[in-house]
Every structure is written in structure tokens, then in C-alpha cells.
Design a protein around this motif. Structure first.
Motif, PDB file in Angstrom:
ATOM      1  N   UNK A 256      83.954  25.390  74.461  1.00 28.28           N
ATOM      2  CA  UNK A 256      84.088  23.931  74.430  1.00 28.28           C
ATOM      3  C   UNK A 256      85.254  23.420  75.284  1.00 28.28           C
ATOM      4  N   UNK A 257      86.293  24.204  75.444  1.00 29.72           N
ATOM      5  CA  UNK A 257      87.430  23.739  76.255  1.00 29.72           C
ATOM      6  C   UNK A 257      87.022  23.478  77.707  1.00 29.72           C
ATOM      7  N   UNK A 258      85.926  24.107  78.156  1.00 24.60           N
ATOM      8  CA  UNK A 258      85.448  23.913  79.519  1.00 24.60           C
ATOM      9  C   UNK A 258      84.298  22.918  79.610  1.00 24.60           C
ATOM     10  N   UNK A 259      83.676  22.597  78.487  1.00 23.22           N
ATOM     11  CA  UNK A 259      82.484  21.757  78.544  1.00 23.22           C
ATOM     12  C   UNK A 259      82.631  20.400  77.867  1.00 23.22           C
ATOM     13  N   UNK A 260      83.582  20.251  76.968  1.00 20.73           N
ATOM     14  CA  UNK A 260      83.678  19.017  76.177  1.00 20.73           C
ATOM     15  C   UNK A 260      83.789  17.750  77.020  1.00 20.73           C
TER      16      UNK A 260
ATOM     17  N   UNK B  12      88.898  19.170  87.791  1.00 21.58           N
ATOM     18  CA  UNK B  12      87.989  19.000  88.929  1.00 21.58           C
ATOM     19  C   UNK B  12      86.781  18.161  88.518  1.00 21.58           C
ATOM     20  N   UNK B  13      86.167  17.521  89.494  1.00 16.07           N
ATOM     21  CA  UNK B  13      84.960  16.731  89.260  1.00 16.07           C
ATOM     22  C   UNK B  13      83.871  17.617  88.664  1.00 16.07           C
ATOM     23  N   UNK B  14      83.100  17.035  87.758  1.00 11.84           N
ATOM     24  CA  UNK B  14      82.009  17.777  87.135  1.00 11.84           C
ATOM     25  C   UNK B  14      81.012  18.310  88.146  1.00 11.84           C
ATOM     26  N   UNK B  15      80.757  17.562  89.215  1.00 11.57           N
ATOM     27  CA  UNK B  15      79.778  17.998  90.223  1.00 11.57           C
ATOM     28  C   UNK B  15      80.250  19.248  90.962  1.00 11.57           C
TER      29      UNK B  15
ATOM     30  N   UNK C 198      74.910  14.337  81.489  1.00  5.91           N
ATOM     31  CA  UNK C 198      74.002  14.839  82.527  1.00  5.91           C
ATOM     32  C   UNK C 198      74.353  16.254  82.964  1.00  5.91           C
ATOM     33  N   UNK C 199      75.628  16.526  83.111  1.00  4.36           N
ATOM     34  CA  UNK C 199      76.050  17.874  83.508  1.00  4.36           C
ATOM     35  C   UNK C 199      75.854  18.849  82.354  1.00  4.36           C
ATOM     36  N   UNK C 200      76.108  18.411  81.133  1.00  2.00           N
ATOM     37  CA  UNK C 200      75.840  19.272  79.978  1.00  2.00           C
ATOM     38  C   UNK C 200      74.355  19.640  79.913  1.00  2.00           C
TER      39      UNK C 200
ATOM     40  N   UNK D 152      72.366  19.789  82.496  1.00  2.00           N
ATOM     41  CA  UNK D 152      72.148  20.731  83.595  1.00  2.00           C
ATOM     42  C   UNK D 152      72.560  22.155  83.196  1.00  2.00           C
ATOM     43  N   UNK D 153      73.633  22.260  82.429  1.00  2.00           N
ATOM     44  CA  UNK D 153      74.080  23.576  81.954  1.00  2.00           C
ATOM     45  C   UNK D 153      73.032  24.183  81.028  1.00  2.00           C
ATOM     46  N   UNK D 154      72.491  23.377  80.121  1.00  2.00           N
ATOM     47  CA  UNK D 154      71.453  23.884  79.212  1.00  2.00           C
ATOM     48  C   UNK D 154      70.263  24.419  79.994  1.00  2.00           C
ATOM     49  N   UNK D 155      69.839  23.697  80.994  1.00  2.00           N
ATOM     50  CA  UNK D 155      68.704  24.134  81.834  1.00  2.00           C
ATOM     51  C   UNK D 155      69.077  25.412  82.566  1.00  2.00           C
ATOM     52  N   UNK D 156      70.271  25.472  83.103  1.00  2.00           N
ATOM     53  CA  UNK D 156      70.743  26.634  83.861  1.00  2.00           C
ATOM     54  C   UNK D 156      70.793  27.883  82.991  1.00  2.00           C
TER      55      UNK D 156
END
Length: 165
Positions: free
Chosen positions: A146-150, A114-117, A155-157, A159-163
Motif C-alpha cells: 500500500x505504501x506504493x499504491x495508496x 513521481x507521476x503515476x504515468x 485509473x492507474x490502480x 491498470x495495475x489490477x489488469x496488469x
């Protein structure tokens, strides 16, 4: 069948024009909601996008449709899914739907095709539900493997850190 005024605006207007149109024609909000809950492309995903950008937190006009939005989540296009997730995030979710929403969002997040957004919006909703149910927080380390984030963009990574803070 010819286009309605709203359908025309959805396919020919810019965001500001669409928002202005709704402000000037508040009775068309019902049609916008109906279009967003149909599979009438290209109008449905555009209606969902406009609805997402127009409605406020806990908008009373959306609350009666939360159940329908949740039921539709698995079947709509990724573009429409992204907007539905954002709309749901703006709402105080009914407790009886939180488990279903959580499961849908986990399924979306785990689908790396799926799209990162779409995925980040699912993760944001997961976090919202986890804040209300701290016992679910143990799931987060699994979801952030990592299998879900690599394959996500920088930019999305970020956003995850901020979240996660």
C-alpha cells in the motif's frame, strides 16, 4: 541557431501531423532519434514521445540505441523517462541489460513523488522482465504494498489490477 524542420514540427504540430511528416521524410528519423537522446529541451522529450508513438515492436532502428536509453533513464525528465520506458517495453531487451533496467524500474516505481504515468510504465516493464525471469515474481508482493499504491489514481490502480492478471 535556427530550428530544423523536425524541431519546428515537434513544437508546432499535432500527433497526426508529426507522424505524417516522418512518413514523408523517413531520413529525419535519425535526427529524431538523436534529439531524443540529447538534453535539448523542449525538443528531446517531444522527440522521445514521437519516437515512442512511431516505432514498432523491435524496430531495428532503435535496437542500437537501447544501451544509451538505459544509461539515460536515471537522468532524464519524467516526461522523457515515461517515453523511454514505453520504447524499451516494445523491444526484446538484451539479457545483459535486463538487471540494470529492472533496478531502474524498481527505483522509479518506489519513488512515490513521481507521476503515476511514469511509475505505471516502470511497473509494466518490471512485469515484462518478470515474465522472462519467474524467480523475480516474489518481488511483486513487495512492490504492490500500500505504501506504493495508496496515492495512485483510480485509473492507474485499475491498470495495475489488469496488469497483474
Amino acid at each position: 541557431m535556427s530550428e530544423t524542420r523536425l524541431e519546428y514540427i515537434l513544437t508546432h504540430g499535432y500527433k497526426a501531423d508529426m507522424i505524417d511528416y516522418l512518413k514523408s521524410n523517413p531520413d529525419d528519423l535519425d535526427e529524431l532519434i538523436s534529439l531524443s537522446l540529447l538534453d535539448k529541451q523542449p525538443y528531446s522529450w517531444r522527440a522521445s514521445w514521437l519516437l515512442c508513438n512511431y516505432v514498432k515492436k523491435n524496430d531495428p532502428r532503435i535496437i542500437p540505441h537501447i544501451n544509451t536509453i538505459v544509461k539515460m533513464l536515471p537522468t532524464v525528465s519524467d516526461s522523457q523517462k515515461r517515453e523511454f520506458l514505453t520504447i524499451l517495453r516494445k523491444m526484446d531487451l538484451p539479457e545483459d541489460l535486463e538487471g540494470i533496467i529492472f533496478d531502474h524500474c524498481v527505483n522509479i516505481w518506489e519513488d512515490i513523488t513521481k507521476q503515476g504515468s511514469v511509475r505505471i510504465n516502470a511497473l509494466r516493464l518490471i512485469v515484462k522482465i518478470m515474465e522472462k525471469h519467474p524467480d523475480l515474481k516474489n518481488e511483486m508482493s513487495f512492490l504492490l504494498q500500500s505504501q506504493y499504491t495508496d496515492q495512485l489514481s483510480p485509473g492507474i490502480k485499475h491498470s495495475i489490477k489488469i496488469l497483474m492478471k
